[in-house]
Scaffold this active site. Sequence first.
Site: not given
Length: 224
Positions: A85, A143, A213
């Site tokens: 990420r 998420s 995130e």
Amino acid sequence: QDQAGGVIYVGAGVACAKVARFAALHNLAGAEFLAGIPGTVGGALAMNAGCYGSETWEIVDCVQVINYAGKVAIRNPEDYQIGYRSVVSRPELTNSNNSNTAWFAGGYFKLERGEELDLRRKIKLLLAKRVESQPLNLPNAGSVFRNPPGDHAARLIESCDLKGFSIGGAMVSPKHANFIVNTGSANAADIEALIIQVQSTVKEKTGYELIQEVRIIGHARGDS
């Protein structure tokens, strides 16, 4: 495109799910996981989005970028530090006055040869799994936290009895603890406050520091 596969170009504003369907239609495999990412190609490139064991930059051949001056260029994966990420330009490609700072305008994806029916079947299974495990019936941003090495953010949040915990109209999803859903009246301040509360509680009870995130732009106001 040949017997070994092919390369497709996709603009940054194209929905990830559309890429998965387009690739399958043209018998190209490797992009099926993109059907499970609720965003656009630009965002997927910027954060190395992924799901179900696959990540965006695993299929990137090269990217098209545009800088402050409007100059368009092609960059290769080697020009970036790519992680979970995380996608960061290597230091030599940036400088203090931002003249070399560039945004993703599109990507070239290298895919393998596949069979349309098999690929469509895989996409259908991935989407079914997503519907079963994620709270798609309520507004959310996907998420919220990255998974810590060797563990899962959802497990840690659930272990702290935070499923269903809410602030204002924002709630930790009872279906998937790594999702914050809007139950109908949440504003940005509610969501940010809930993120902070989840982080502090997990840190206090487990020792893990959850990293966001999602990216927050600007500052929330309680009256927004």
